[in-house]
Write a protein that holds these residues in place. Sequence first.
Motif, PDB file in Angstrom:
ATOM      1  N   ALA A 196       0.842  -1.196   0.000  1.00  0.00           N
ATOM      2  CA  ALA A 196       0.000   0.000   0.000  1.00  0.00           C
ATOM      3  C   ALA A 196       0.880   1.251   0.000  1.00  0.00           C
ATOM      4  N   PRO A 197       0.342   2.404  -0.419  1.00  0.00           N
ATOM      5  CA  PRO A 197       1.112   3.641  -0.368  1.00  0.00           C
ATOM      6  C   PRO A 197       1.197   4.202   1.050  1.00  0.00           C
ATOM      7  N   ASN A 198       2.171   5.082   1.250  1.00  0.00           N
ATOM      8  CA  ASN A 198       2.323   5.864   2.482  1.00  0.00           C
ATOM      9  C   ASN A 198       2.491   5.000   3.734  1.00  0.00           C
ATOM     10  N   LEU A 199       3.245   3.919   3.625  1.00  0.00           N
ATOM     11  CA  LEU A 199       3.578   3.115   4.794  1.00  0.00           C
ATOM     12  C   LEU A 199       4.803   3.709   5.485  1.00  0.00           C
ATOM     13  N   THR A 200       4.847   3.579   6.804  1.00  0.00           N
ATOM     14  CA  THR A 200       5.994   4.040   7.580  1.00  0.00           C
ATOM     15  C   THR A 200       6.471   2.917   8.492  1.00  0.00           C
ATOM     16  N   ASP A 201       7.560   2.272   8.110  1.00  0.00           N
ATOM     17  CA  ASP A 201       8.143   1.185   8.897  1.00  0.00           C
ATOM     18  C   ASP A 201       7.053   0.195   9.311  1.00  0.00           C
ATOM     19  N   GLU A 216      22.368 -19.025  11.924  1.00  0.00           N
ATOM     20  CA  GLU A 216      23.038 -18.007  11.133  1.00  0.00           C
ATOM     21  C   GLU A 216      21.973 -17.042  10.628  1.00  0.00           C
ATOM     22  N   GLU A 217      22.181 -15.759  10.834  1.00  0.00           N
ATOM     23  CA  GLU A 217      21.187 -14.767  10.440  1.00  0.00           C
ATOM     24  C   GLU A 217      21.724 -13.871   9.332  1.00  0.00           C
ATOM     25  N   VAL A 218      20.823 -13.500   8.446  1.00  0.00           N
ATOM     26  CA  VAL A 218      21.122 -12.589   7.351  1.00  0.00           C
ATOM     27  C   VAL A 218      20.186 -11.402   7.478  1.00  0.00           C
ATOM     28  N   PHE A 219      20.714 -10.198   7.360  1.00  0.00           N
ATOM     29  CA  PHE A 219      19.854  -9.030   7.530  1.00  0.00           C
ATOM     30  C   PHE A 219      20.174  -7.969   6.488  1.00  0.00           C
ATOM     31  N   SER A 220      19.207  -7.110   6.245  1.00  0.00           N
ATOM     32  CA  SER A 220      19.410  -5.918   5.440  1.00  0.00           C
ATOM     33  C   SER A 220      18.544  -4.816   6.017  1.00  0.00           C
ATOM     34  N   PHE A 221      19.136  -3.668   6.305  1.00  0.00           N
ATOM     35  CA  PHE A 221      18.425  -2.542   6.911  1.00  0.00           C
ATOM     36  C   PHE A 221      18.554  -1.296   6.041  1.00  0.00           C
ATOM     37  N   ASP A 222      17.470  -0.609   5.855  1.00  0.00           N
ATOM     38  CA  ASP A 222      17.486   0.705   5.215  1.00  0.00           C
ATOM     39  C   ASP A 222      16.352   1.551   5.793  1.00  0.00           C
ATOM     40  N   LEU A 223      16.165   1.457   7.095  1.00  0.00           N
ATOM     41  CA  LEU A 223      15.158   2.241   7.795  1.00  0.00           C
ATOM     42  C   LEU A 223      15.822   2.970   8.957  1.00  0.00           C
ATOM     43  N   PRO A 224      15.424   4.195   9.249  1.00  0.00           N
ATOM     44  CA  PRO A 224      16.065   4.951  10.332  1.00  0.00           C
ATOM     45  C   PRO A 224      15.978   4.225  11.671  1.00  0.00           C
ATOM     46  N   GLY A 225      17.057   4.243  12.413  1.00  0.00           N
ATOM     47  CA  GLY A 225      17.059   3.701  13.762  1.00  0.00           C
ATOM     48  C   GLY A 225      17.247   2.209  13.859  1.00  0.00           C
ATOM     49  N   LEU A 226      17.529   1.534  12.729  1.00  0.00           N
ATOM     50  CA  LEU A 226      17.699   0.078  12.756  1.00  0.00           C
ATOM     51  C   LEU A 226      19.135  -0.283  12.371  1.00  0.00           C
ATOM     52  N   LEU A 227      20.051  -0.151  13.316  1.00  0.00           N
ATOM     53  CA  LEU A 227      21.443  -0.559  13.123  1.00  0.00           C
ATOM     54  C   LEU A 227      22.080   0.087  11.910  1.00  0.00           C
ATOM     55  N   GLY A 228      21.668   1.281  11.563  1.00  0.00           N
ATOM     56  CA  GLY A 228      22.254   1.945  10.409  1.00  0.00           C
ATOM     57  C   GLY A 228      21.716   1.389   9.104  1.00  0.00           C
ATOM     58  N   VAL A 229      22.538   1.459   8.071  1.00  0.00           N
ATOM     59  CA  VAL A 229      22.144   1.023   6.742  1.00  0.00           C
ATOM     60  C   VAL A 229      23.138  -0.019   6.261  1.00  0.00           C
ATOM     61  N   GLY A 230      22.646  -1.081   5.665  1.00  0.00           N
ATOM     62  CA  GLY A 230      23.553  -2.053   5.082  1.00  0.00           C
ATOM     63  C   GLY A 230      23.080  -3.480   5.232  1.00  0.00           C
ATOM     64  N   ASP A 231      23.907  -4.403   4.730  1.00  0.00           N
ATOM     65  CA  ASP A 231      23.615  -5.831   4.755  1.00  0.00           C
ATOM     66  C   ASP A 231      24.623  -6.532   5.656  1.00  0.00           C
ATOM     67  N   GLY A 232      24.264  -7.727   6.127  1.00  0.00           N
ATOM     68  CA  GLY A 232      25.223  -8.468   6.924  1.00  0.00           C
ATOM     69  C   GLY A 232      24.806  -9.892   7.187  1.00  0.00           C
ATOM     70  N   VAL A 233      25.782 -10.696   7.596  1.00  0.00           N
ATOM     71  CA  VAL A 233      25.578 -12.082   8.011  1.00  0.00           C
ATOM     72  C   VAL A 233      26.266 -12.237   9.361  1.00  0.00           C
ATOM     73  N   TYR A 234      25.565 -12.825  10.328  1.00  0.00           N
ATOM     74  CA  TYR A 234      26.190 -13.033  11.638  1.00  0.00           C
ATOM     75  C   TYR A 234      25.612 -14.282  12.297  1.00  0.00           C
ATOM     76  N   ILE A 235      26.262 -14.735  13.359  1.00  0.00           N
ATOM     77  CA  ILE A 235      25.862 -15.963  14.040  1.00  0.00           C
ATOM     78  C   ILE A 235      25.601 -15.639  15.506  1.00  0.00           C
TER      79      ILE A 235
END
Length: 217
Positions: A66-71, A140-159
């Motif tokens: 839908a349009p105009n979603l916020t996080d 093993e977790e894989v993440f990608s963030f591009d929302l304000p306040g969520l561990l910055g911006v970027g991708d990663g893999v961690y255990i």
Amino acid sequence: MRRIALHALAAAAMCGLATPAFAETWLYAYTGNDFTHVTSICCGPDTPFTTADAIHFQFTSPSRLAPNLTDAGFSAPIDAWSLSVGPLHYASGPPGNVLYSINFSTDAAGQISGYQFTTQTDVVAPNLLPAEYPPTPYEEEVFSFDLPGLLGVGDGVYIPSIFQDSEYASNSGTPGTWTVTAVPEPLTWMVMLAGLFGVGAALRAWRRPHLATFQPS
């Protein structure tokens, strides 16, 4: 009258081809950028990633954002999802593969302006260090963030289950891209093909008497 009927049938078939009025599934596909940082400090020689690897994630749903979603959490049904990063490939279905969360922000046109997703899988690393950890499955977790306040911006893999969120591959500050495309269901293709077949049959039926009219005497 026959010509009018043929034109009407052709127009109906073309409308079916041009308008997504039938059931369809939406394919959401994420393509990350290459990792900028890979470490073996946490994981020993089993670390499988290189700086030429990137995260590729996709899922299908019967619903469009839908349009105009916020996080906003993705509340629509997710039919299936899959993820690949370097040599790691996993998907929904097998035990241990979990889509933890997925959130989106959208603009007034419904285009994705921000996102976050996290997945988990159970894997086995035979050469884990330090040595007191046996070669048993771990999360093993894989993440990608591009929302304000969520561990910055970027991708990663961690255990997280063994090394307390030890990251061993990441791409910081360079978010990836999303594409959202409609995929017609098999029934839609069948209806389209049936419409085209009907147009062809009507065309042949219309041409026969006209061809006979112009036969040389």
